[in-house]
Structures are given as structure tokens and as C-alpha cells.
Design a protein around this motif. Structure first.
Motif, mmCIF file in Angstrom:
data_model
loop_
_atom_site.group_PDB
_atom_site.id
_atom_site.type_symbol
_atom_site.label_atom_id
_atom_site.label_comp_id
_atom_site.label_asym_id
_atom_site.label_seq_id
_atom_site.Cartn_x
_atom_site.Cartn_y
_atom_site.Cartn_z
ATOM 1 N N PRO A 1 0.803 -1.233 0.000
ATOM 2 C CA PRO A 1 0.000 0.000 0.000
ATOM 3 C C PRO A 1 0.833 1.279 0.000
ATOM 4 C CG PRO A 1 -0.107 -1.122 2.131
ATOM 5 C CD PRO A 1 0.532 -2.068 1.177
ATOM 6 N N GLN A 2 2.061 1.226 0.533
ATOM 7 C CA GLN A 2 2.896 2.431 0.528
ATOM 8 C C GLN A 2 3.203 2.882 -0.894
ATOM 9 O OE1 GLN A 2 6.047 1.140 3.529
ATOM 10 N NE2 GLN A 2 5.982 3.342 3.891
ATOM 11 N N VAL A 3 3.405 1.929 -1.790
ATOM 12 C CA VAL A 3 3.715 2.263 -3.187
ATOM 13 C C VAL A 3 2.495 2.880 -3.867
ATOM 14 C CG1 VAL A 3 4.574 1.346 -5.378
ATOM 15 C CG2 VAL A 3 5.399 0.390 -3.224
ATOM 16 N N ARG A 4 1.304 2.565 -3.363
ATOM 17 C CA ARG A 4 0.057 3.094 -3.934
ATOM 18 C C ARG A 4 -0.406 4.374 -3.237
ATOM 19 N NH1 ARG A 4 -4.006 -0.347 -2.688
ATOM 20 N NH2 ARG A 4 -2.825 -1.873 -1.468
ATOM 21 N N SER A 5 0.389 4.881 -2.303
ATOM 22 C CA SER A 5 0.026 6.104 -1.587
ATOM 23 C C SER A 5 0.372 7.331 -2.430
ATOM 24 C CB SER A 5 0.763 6.161 -0.241
ATOM 25 O OG SER A 5 0.437 5.051 0.567
ATOM 26 N N SER A 6 -0.010 8.494 -1.954
ATOM 27 C CA SER A 6 0.318 9.751 -2.649
ATOM 28 C C SER A 6 0.581 10.847 -1.632
ATOM 29 C CB SER A 6 -0.830 10.161 -3.589
ATOM 30 O OG SER A 6 -2.038 10.333 -2.864
ATOM 31 N N TRP A 7 1.200 11.925 -2.090
ATOM 32 C CA TRP A 7 1.519 13.061 -1.234
ATOM 33 C C TRP A 7 0.476 14.157 -1.422
ATOM 34 C CZ3 TRP A 7 4.815 13.801 2.679
ATOM 35 C CH2 TRP A 7 5.005 15.110 3.139
ATOM 36 N N THR A 8 -0.037 14.675 -0.313
ATOM 37 C CA THR A 8 -0.997 15.773 -0.357
ATOM 38 C C THR A 8 -0.495 16.912 0.512
ATOM 39 O OG1 THR A 8 -2.302 15.067 1.568
ATOM 40 C CG2 THR A 8 -2.843 14.060 -0.562
ATOM 41 N N ALA A 9 -1.253 17.998 0.579
ATOM 42 C CA ALA A 9 -0.857 19.152 1.384
ATOM 43 C C ALA A 9 -0.779 18.813 2.864
ATOM 44 C CB ALA A 9 -1.840 20.296 1.165
ATOM 45 N N THR A 10 -1.474 17.766 3.292
ATOM 46 C CA THR A 10 -1.456 17.381 4.709
ATOM 47 C C THR A 10 -0.550 16.191 4.979
ATOM 48 O OG1 THR A 10 -3.429 15.994 4.346
ATOM 49 C CG2 THR A 10 -3.793 18.265 5.085
ATOM 50 N N GLY A 11 0.199 15.742 3.971
ATOM 51 C CA GLY A 11 1.111 14.627 4.162
ATOM 52 C C GLY A 11 0.754 13.435 3.286
ATOM 53 N N VAL A 12 1.185 12.256 3.715
ATOM 54 C CA VAL A 12 0.972 11.045 2.933
ATOM 55 C C VAL A 12 -0.484 10.604 3.029
ATOM 56 C CG1 VAL A 12 1.595 8.617 2.662
ATOM 57 C CG2 VAL A 12 3.354 10.297 3.246
ATOM 58 N N LEU A 13 -1.084 10.324 1.878
ATOM 59 C CA LEU A 13 -2.444 9.801 1.819
ATOM 60 C C LEU A 13 -2.370 8.334 1.431
ATOM 61 C CD1 LEU A 13 -5.526 10.262 1.879
ATOM 62 C CD2 LEU A 13 -5.385 10.849 -0.556
ATOM 63 N N ALA A 14 -2.664 7.454 2.405
ATOM 64 C CA ALA A 14 -2.620 6.017 2.156
ATOM 65 C C ALA A 14 -3.928 5.555 1.529
ATOM 66 C CB ALA A 14 -2.361 5.267 3.454
ATOM 67 N N PRO A 15 -3.891 4.522 0.693
ATOM 68 C CA PRO A 15 -5.126 4.032 0.076
ATOM 69 C C PRO A 15 -5.999 3.301 1.093
ATOM 70 C CG PRO A 15 -3.308 2.587 -0.492
ATOM 71 C CD PRO A 15 -2.715 3.741 0.266
ATOM 72 N N ALA A 16 -7.287 3.328 0.877
ATOM 73 C CA ALA A 16 -8.200 2.557 1.713
ATOM 74 C C ALA A 16 -7.966 1.069 1.469
ATOM 75 C CB ALA A 16 -9.646 2.922 1.385
ATOM 76 N N GLY A 17 -8.369 0.257 2.441
ATOM 77 C CA GLY A 17 -8.109 -1.173 2.341
ATOM 78 C C GLY A 17 -8.737 -1.824 1.128
ATOM 79 N N ASP A 18 -9.892 -1.312 0.709
ATOM 80 C CA ASP A 18 -10.585 -1.897 -0.449
ATOM 81 C C ASP A 18 -10.441 -1.046 -1.706
ATOM 82 O OD1 ASP A 18 -12.041 0.250 0.442
ATOM 83 O OD2 ASP A 18 -13.999 -0.736 0.319
ATOM 84 N N ALA A 19 -9.456 -0.152 -1.715
ATOM 85 C CA ALA A 19 -9.278 0.748 -2.862
ATOM 86 C C ALA A 19 -8.904 -0.041 -4.111
ATOM 87 C CB ALA A 19 -8.197 1.781 -2.556
ATOM 88 N N ALA A 20 -9.435 0.389 -5.241
ATOM 89 C CA ALA A 20 -9.138 -0.259 -6.516
ATOM 90 C C ALA A 20 -7.667 -0.075 -6.880
ATOM 91 C CB ALA A 20 -10.016 0.316 -7.618
ATOM 92 N N ILE A 21 -7.106 -1.076 -7.522
ATOM 93 C CA ILE A 21 -5.720 -0.983 -8.006
ATOM 94 C C ILE A 21 -5.778 -0.841 -9.517
ATOM 95 C CG2 ILE A 21 -3.472 -2.124 -8.121
ATOM 96 C CD1 ILE A 21 -4.154 -3.547 -5.527
ATOM 97 N N ASP A 22 -5.898 0.398 -9.973
ATOM 98 C CA ASP A 22 -5.958 0.730 -11.392
ATOM 99 C C ASP A 22 -4.600 1.280 -11.809
ATOM 100 O OD1 ASP A 22 -8.645 0.037 -11.259
ATOM 101 O OD2 ASP A 22 -9.283 2.103 -10.886
ATOM 102 N N ILE A 23 -4.108 0.873 -12.961
ATOM 103 C CA ILE A 23 -2.746 1.205 -13.384
ATOM 104 C C ILE A 23 -2.757 1.943 -14.724
ATOM 105 C CG2 ILE A 23 -0.506 0.240 -14.031
ATOM 106 C CD1 ILE A 23 -1.007 -2.067 -12.156
#
Length: 402
Positions: free
Chosen positions: A245-267
Motif C-alpha cells: 500500500p505504501q507504493v500506492r500512496s500519494s503526497w498531499t498538502a497534509t502529508g501522505v495519503l494512504a489508500p483505503a483497504g478496499d481501494a481499486a488498483i488501477d494502473i
């Protein structure tokens, strides 16, 4: 009260677009959900819906086909039956056109975008009026349509004008891409290089089993097209990403945004087009069959090259793959596709000498280059992801069967 028709934001970094054409006429009665006009945004032409009802009023100084328009700009009005539209457009307010808070990239819907309510024109940048079909054919034939004289109403460029130019060979495009697309690519590349802490890890994987699997598909596919390396690697990458999940996270103005547990994995899969690099998003490649993946990739790639993708088909990815192996490239440094935190570059499959025991024997390997944002994750989790992907590539049958 007259409702303004506003240029919406079609992509998270979009600040301006190109007005393509009105799809309804002045004086038409409009209902919510009716399609009003076409707008060219970030690498895509999108139908824009109305969110209000009323009589459409298009002022004489409204944008014309080919004009550059700003996000938040008002281009027309929806009025009551006997109501006159305002004499002047209001000032441009791009924030009013956002679908979410300023730091949250908006995700377009799969259908037409709704025109937001509020704002108006800066001095336009004029391109010749042309039909969407004429532009698509021009892209396919390599014709620089902006230099043509149109035979349509008010000089509008039509498909037959483009085909006539292609047959004469007089106006073949020598440009490196559409100015609007090239500008979007340049801005995104610059932002990714300037605003991230990008690090690239490179490695190789034994591709013997991967090549063998591909040959088996070719031998048993019959008259059907066989899945290619892109489809196999898309599915393997999605399977491995599920555990990282860390590789699927992103950076926002408030810090790291981790994906939800059931988030889709679209590439996202980078596609080279005449207009520039386009990244359509493959939905759930980990759960798709290789046959359906091949169909999806082929369809999206074809429509990317003819500029028929919607904004929704280029958004929502959590990771991107770019493959330069067909061009004979080994390792390279892919640039992040923001707001994603990682991108995988795939190099060519090549024959190499391999040491096995005390012998040197022929072997096959593939090069992998993973660029990641060090703000979002450290080198160790990135390296673990890459190592697991190497194991998946070296044992593709087991990964795909499991």
C-alpha cells in the motif's frame, strides 16, 4: 435569474482548455443533463452537460471554435423564457469550477462532465474552426490541420479538407505534437521534477519463464490475438501492488495519503501518440483475464492515438507503467505521473550470458526501473516491492494461477 454556463476543470492540473463546439443552438430549451458543448481539456475532448434548466443564450462575444478558454470562464447563459441575459460576463473565478477542495485532485465521472455555475473570458487565442472528426482524421494522417482553408460554413475545416490535404501531400505536420497536449506534458513533467523527491532503482529479472509463457499463449491462441508482454506485466504488477500500500500512496498538502483497504488498483499505461505521451488507465488489471486485458489495452491505446479518450479514462490510477523495450532501451529514469508516488519503467528483453554453477550459459533478462517519491516512501519498501515484482516475473505461471 440567469444561470451562467462555466468552463469546468477536467483534470487536476487543468487551468485552461480549447472550446471545440456548441452542441445546442441559441434559443434551445435546456434541461439538466443535456449536453451543451465539447471542450478539449488535458489530452481529451469531453462532452459538457448542463446542471440547470432554461433557455440557452449564447452572446455574440462568446468563445468561438478553437478559442482558448479559462477554467471558471462563463461562455453563455441559461435564462427564463422571457428573460434577457446579462450584458457582460463576470470576472473569471476558477476556484468556483473545482469539484473539490483545492488540494484534492478531482476525479472526473465516466460520462459527460457537468458545466459548473459561475464566471468569463480573457482575450482568446484563436485556432481555425474545425470538426472533431476532421481533427481525428488529421491526427491519423499526420496533417497539420491548423494551416488548412476550410470548405465548411464560415471557413470551418471538415474531414474532406483534411483528406484532400493528405492526398496532395502539401500540409503534412512536422510538429512534435499538439501545442495544448505538449504544454500539458511539459507542465506535468516540470512539476514532477521540481516538486518531488524522486529516486530511481534499477534491476534486472530473469525473463526465461516470461518469454516461454508468451510463446505458449501465441501457440495456443489460434485466430485470436495472444496476450502480449504489456498485459502480462500489468497483471503481475497489480497482483504485487496489492501487498504494498505504501507504493500506492500519494503526497498531499497534509502529508501522505494512504489508500483505503478496499481501494481499486488501477494502473496507467503510457502510450506514445503523434500528439504526445498519453496515459490511459487500465481498471483492475489484477482481477481481469489476460484476454480481456489485451482487448482493453488495445482499445484504449487506439483511442489514445486518435484523441478519443475521455478525461475519466486518464484518471484514477495509483501506479503507472511505461515500456520502452520495443525501442531497444534497457534502463532509464521514468518521471513520476503525479499525484502517484511511483512509476515502473520496463526495458527490453535481451539475451545475456549467465553464470550457473561453474558454467556460463545463455540467458534472457528484462530491465526494470522504478522511480518513487521519497516523500511518500523510503528506499527499503520501494526495494521490497521491486524485489517481489522480480520474483513474480521470474515465476509468472505461479503468480497468475494463484
Amino acid at each position: 435569474m440567469a444561470h451562467p454556463i462555466q468552463i469546468p476543470r477536467l483534470g487536476w492540473s487543468m487551468e485552461e482548455g480549447v472550446f471545440v463546439e456548441w452542441l445546442r443552438a441559441d434559443g434551445d430549451t435546456i434541461e439538466p443533463g443535456d449536453v451543451l458543448f465539447n471542450l478539449e481539456g488535458e489530452k481529451a475532448i469531453q462532452e459538457i452537460e448542463s446542471i440547470d434548466a432554461g433557455v440557452l443564450r449564447i452572446p455574440a462575444d462568446a468563445p468561438a471554435e478553437g478559442d482558448t478558454v479559462l477554467v471558471g470562464q462563463v461562455i453563455g447563459w441559461l435564462c427564463a423564457e422571457d428573460e434577457d441575459p446579462p450584458a457582460e460576463f463576470p470576472a473569471v473565478d476558477s476556484a468556483a469550477a473545482d469539484d473539490g477542495p483545492p488540494d484534492t485532485p478531482p476525479v472526473p465521472s465516466a460520462g459527460p462532465v457537468q458545466a459548473a455555475v459561475a464566471t468569463a473570458p480573457a482575450p482568446p487565442t484563436r485556432r481555425p474552426a474545425s470538426s472533431p472528426r476532421a481533427r481525428r482524421v488529421a491526427s491519423e494522417l499526420g496533417v497539420e490541420w491548423t494551416t488548412l482553408a476550410g470548405s465548411g460554413r464560415n471557413g470551418r475545416i471538415r474531414e474532406r479538407d483534411v483528406r484532400a490535404a493528405a492526398e496532395s501531400g502539401a500540409t503534412v505536420s512536422s510538429s512534435t505534437g499538439s501545442p495544448s497536449v505538449r504544454g500539458v506534458i511539459a507542465e506535468r513533467m516540470l512539476t514532477a521534477s521540481r516538486d518531488t523527491a524522486a529516486v530511481t532503482l534499477t534491476t534486472t529479472a530473469d525473463a526465461t519463464a516470461l518469454v516461454s509463457l508468451r510463446k505458449q499463449f501465441q501457440a495456443t491462441s489460434g485466430d485470436e490475438p495472444a496476450p502480449g508482454y504489456n498485459e502480462i506485466l500489468l497483471k503481475l504488477t497489480a497482483i504485487v501492488l496489492a501487498g504494498h500500500p505504501q507504493v500506492r500512496s500519494s503526497w498531499t498538502a497534509t502529508g501522505v495519503l494512504a489508500p483505503a483497504g478496499d481501494a481499486a488498483i488501477d494502473i496507467g499505461l503510457a502510450v506514445d501518440t503523434d500528439a504526445g505521451l498519453v496515459v490511459p488507465v487500465i481498471r483492475d488489471p489484477g482481477g481481469a483475464t489476460l484476454k480481456s486485458l489485451h482487448q482493453d489495452v488495445a482499445d484504449l491505446a487506439d483511442r489514445a492515438r486518435t484523441r478519443q479518450l475521455t478525461a475519466a479514462e486518464m484518471s484514477g490510477g495509483v501506479f503507472t507503467i511505461t515500456n520502452l523495450g520495443a525501442h531497444g532501451i534497457d534502463a532509464f529514469t521514468p518521471i513520476l505521473n503525479l499525484p502517484q508516488a511511483a512509476i515502473l519503467g520496463i526495458g527490453r528483453i535481451r539475451e545475456v550470458p549467465v553464470v550457473r554453477g561453474e558454467e556460463i550459459v545463455p540467458g534472457t533478462e528484462i530491465s526494470l526501473s522504478l522511480t518513487f517519491d521519497h516523500r511518500v516512501l523510503d528506499g527499503a519498501p520501494a526495494a521490497k516491492f521491486l524485489a517481489e515484482l522480480v520474483r513474480a516475473i521470474e515465476n509468472p505461471g505461479a503468480m497468475l494461477a494463484g
